[in-house]
Design an enzyme around this catalytic site. Structure first.
Site, PDB file in Angstrom:
ATOM      1  N   SER A  33      -1.099 -23.008  90.430  1.00  8.59           N
ATOM      2  CA  SER A  33      -0.004 -22.281  89.264  1.00  8.59           C
ATOM      3  C   SER A  33       0.268 -23.175  87.977  1.00  8.59           C
ATOM      4  O   SER A  33      -0.497 -23.615  87.197  1.00  8.59           O
ATOM      5  CB  SER A  33       1.428 -23.094  89.948  1.00  8.59           C
ATOM      6  OG  SER A  33       2.992 -22.419  88.762  1.00  8.59           O
ATOM      7  N   TYR A  36       7.971 -29.537  91.745  1.00 14.73           N
ATOM      8  CA  TYR A  36       6.979 -28.294  92.081  1.00 14.73           C
ATOM      9  C   TYR A  36       5.529 -28.838  91.388  1.00 14.73           C
ATOM     10  O   TYR A  36       5.017 -28.754  91.582  1.00 14.73           O
ATOM     11  CB  TYR A  36       7.478 -27.371  92.075  1.00 14.73           C
ATOM     12  CG  TYR A  36       6.832 -25.344  92.162  1.00 14.73           C
ATOM     13  CD1 TYR A  36       6.482 -25.423  93.173  1.00 14.73           C
ATOM     14  CD2 TYR A  36       5.587 -24.841  90.766  1.00 14.73           C
ATOM     15  CE1 TYR A  36       6.305 -24.313  93.608  1.00 14.73           C
ATOM     16  CE2 TYR A  36       5.439 -24.426  91.383  1.00 14.73           C
ATOM     17  CZ  TYR A  36       4.736 -23.179  91.980  1.00 14.73           C
ATOM     18  OH  TYR A  36       4.488 -21.777  92.481  1.00 14.73           O
TER      19      TYR A  36
HETATM   20  P1  NAD Z   1       6.054 -16.993  99.393  1.00 14.51           P
HETATM   21  O1  NAD Z   1       7.193 -17.313  99.813  1.00 14.51           O
HETATM   22  O2  NAD Z   1       5.889 -14.981  99.535  1.00 14.51           O
HETATM   23  O3  NAD Z   1       4.988 -16.876 100.606  1.00 14.51           O
HETATM   24  C1  NAD Z   1       4.918 -18.351 101.321  1.00 14.51           C
HETATM   25  C2  NAD Z   1       4.415 -18.827 102.369  1.00 14.51           C
HETATM   26  O4  NAD Z   1       4.189 -19.990 102.946  1.00 14.51           O
HETATM   27  C3  NAD Z   1       4.594 -17.783 103.132  1.00 14.51           C
HETATM   28  O5  NAD Z   1       3.712 -17.478 103.812  1.00 14.51           O
HETATM   29  C4  NAD Z   1       5.735 -18.855 104.422  1.00 14.51           C
HETATM   30  O6  NAD Z   1       5.989 -18.239 105.420  1.00 14.51           O
HETATM   31  C5  NAD Z   1       4.313 -19.709 104.156  1.00 14.51           C
HETATM   32  N1  NAD Z   1       4.970 -21.007 103.620  1.00 14.51           N
HETATM   33  C6  NAD Z   1       6.137 -21.701 103.769  1.00 14.51           C
HETATM   34  N2  NAD Z   1       6.821 -23.270 104.135  1.00 14.51           N
HETATM   35  C7  NAD Z   1       5.107 -23.279 104.511  1.00 14.51           C
HETATM   36  C8  NAD Z   1       4.845 -24.154 106.223  1.00 14.51           C
HETATM   37  N3  NAD Z   1       5.566 -25.181 106.739  1.00 14.51           N
HETATM   38  N4  NAD Z   1       3.700 -24.100 107.298  1.00 14.51           N
HETATM   39  C9  NAD Z   1       3.625 -22.990 106.683  1.00 14.51           C
HETATM   40  N5  NAD Z   1       3.016 -22.048 105.947  1.00 14.51           N
HETATM   41  C10 NAD Z   1       4.653 -22.225 104.841  1.00 14.51           C
HETATM   42  O7  NAD Z   1       5.390 -17.222  97.968  1.00 14.51           O
HETATM   43  P2  NAD Z   1       4.485 -16.865  96.859  1.00 14.51           P
HETATM   44  O8  NAD Z   1       5.049 -16.328  95.694  1.00 14.51           O
HETATM   45  O9  NAD Z   1       3.456 -15.834  98.009  1.00 14.51           O
HETATM   46  O10 NAD Z   1       3.790 -18.714  97.306  1.00 14.51           O
HETATM   47  C11 NAD Z   1       2.514 -18.447  97.212  1.00 14.51           C
HETATM   48  C12 NAD Z   1       2.106 -19.755  97.136  1.00 14.51           C
HETATM   49  O11 NAD Z   1       1.646 -19.447  95.588  1.00 14.51           O
HETATM   50  C13 NAD Z   1       2.801 -21.052  96.932  1.00 14.51           C
HETATM   51  O12 NAD Z   1       1.495 -21.860  96.861  1.00 14.51           O
HETATM   52  C14 NAD Z   1       3.027 -20.965  95.200  1.00 14.51           C
HETATM   53  O13 NAD Z   1       3.540 -22.433  94.710  1.00 14.51           O
HETATM   54  C15 NAD Z   1       2.444 -19.959  94.323  1.00 14.51           C
HETATM   55  N6  NAD Z   1       2.421 -19.383  93.627  1.00 14.51           N
HETATM   56  C16 NAD Z   1       3.774 -18.361  93.813  1.00 14.51           C
HETATM   57  C17 NAD Z   1       3.991 -17.743  92.403  1.00 14.51           C
HETATM   58  C18 NAD Z   1       4.887 -17.092  91.733  1.00 14.51           C
HETATM   59  O14 NAD Z   1       5.342 -16.589  90.836  1.00 14.51           O
HETATM   60  N7  NAD Z   1       5.658 -16.226  93.466  1.00 14.51           N
HETATM   61  C19 NAD Z   1       3.422 -18.233  90.858  1.00 14.51           C
HETATM   62  C20 NAD Z   1       2.535 -19.621  90.853  1.00 14.51           C
HETATM   63  C21 NAD Z   1       1.994 -20.335  92.126  1.00 14.51           C
END
Ligand code: NAD
Length: 260
Positions: free
Chosen positions: A142, A155
């Site tokens: 991130s 985080y």
């Molecule tokens: P999201 O909530 O849409 O998806 C998260 C996914 O992780 C889902 O499929 C959920 O079921 C799964 N998950 C959560 N806990 C879990 C567990 N214990 N075991 C297995 N699966 C689990 O979120 P997202 O925004 O798509 O995030 C995905 C990644 O991207 C994360 O690591 C997040 O930190 C990172 N990220 C997101 C953003 C953003 O702006 N959305 C920015 C930077 C980084």
């Protein structure tokens, strides 16, 4: 094209992970999906990706906070497909509170899911990659792997840790045909961020659209969300032969967030 390769994407039932899984399937990879959600919706997603791309798609319900379930997920995937060629460590959660009010159980959960899961999947998947002399490990870190924001102790600590682990894995695998890189997205409008937008709108008594604009204006000079499709495209590039010497990198795709 990545035809015949197998990609396991943790946390791919939603958001960024789903976008990456769909793109890698379009490149010809068999896919192992993972994550939580409604069983029927997950089955529709699984079947849809398989039908759209003519690839095999499996699903694992393993909990990324549980090392034994992670080990079993990797073994089952290897049993079915032979090896995991591409490992995308994406599962992650968020919790926002000042460090002195941050619930210790949330801290433990975030470190387990956002950081330790990346170690365990890598630890278990690497031996087969080494046997084949080819592998791609892509860690979804991130902008918060490079800079901090208030209220995100768990985080930010976990994501900084992911970048350190990425560099070490790159050094431990250098010269073996395996690369390990971190992608550092800025704001992507997924359920993880929609929750934060809704909280902002509620706390400030403003409309969702205004909360979205303020969220972007605070951090992301491009003033537009990064998309899962853009991240999927970058992941596909990292899997290509053109990226064979890209390893140990942290690539910001963040609309200028960390340039400030
Ligand atoms: P999201 O909530 O849409 O998806 C998260 C996914 O992780 C889902 O499929 C959920 O079921 C799964 N998950 C959560 N806990 C879990 C567990 N214990 N075991 C297995 N699966 C689990 O979120 P997202 O925004 O798509 O995030 C995905 C990644 O991207 C994360 O690591 C997040 O930190 C990172 N990220 C997101 C953003 C953003 O702006 N959305 C920015 C930077 C980084």
């Amino acid at each position: 094209m990545l035809k015949g390769k197998t990609a396991l994407v943790t946390g791919s039932t939603s958001g960024i992970g789903q976008g990456i899984a769909e793109r890698l399937a379009a490149e010809g990879c068999n896919i192992v999906l993972n994550g939580f959600g409604d069983a029927d919706e997950i089955e529709t997603l699984r079947q849809g990706i398989a039908d759209a791309n003519g690839v095999e798609v499996a699903y694992s319900a393993a909990d990324m906070s549980k090392p034994d379930e992670i080990r079993d997920m990797i073994r089952e995937a290897e049993g079915r497909f032979g090896a995991i060629d591409i490992l995308v460590n994406n599962a992650g959660i968020q919790h926002v509170a000042p460090v002195d009010e941050f619930p210790p159980e949330k801290w433990e959960q975030i470190i387990a899911i956002n950081l330790s899961h990346v170690f365990y999947t890598t630890h278990h998947a690497l031996p087969k990659m080494r046997e084949r002399g080819w592998g791609r490990i892509i860690n979804i870190a991130s902008a918060h792997g490079l800079v901090a924001s208030a209220g995100k102790a768990g985080y930010v600590a976990a994501k900084h840790g992911v970048i350190g682990l990425t560099k070490t894995t790159a050094l431990d695998t250098a010269g073996t045909g395996i690369t390990c890189n971190a992608i550092c997205p800025g704001w992507v409008k997924t359920p993880l961020v929609v929750k934060q937008i809704e909280a902002k709108a509620r706390d400030k008594g403003i409309a969702i659209e205004q909360a979205e604009r303020e969220l972007l204006a605070e951090k992301q000079p491009a003033l537009e969300f990064v998309t899962p499709e853009q991240l999927g495209a970058y992941a596909a590039f990292l899997c290509s032969d053109a990226a064979r010497t890209v390893t140990g990198a942290q690539v910001q795709i963040d609309g200028g967030w960390t340039a400030q």
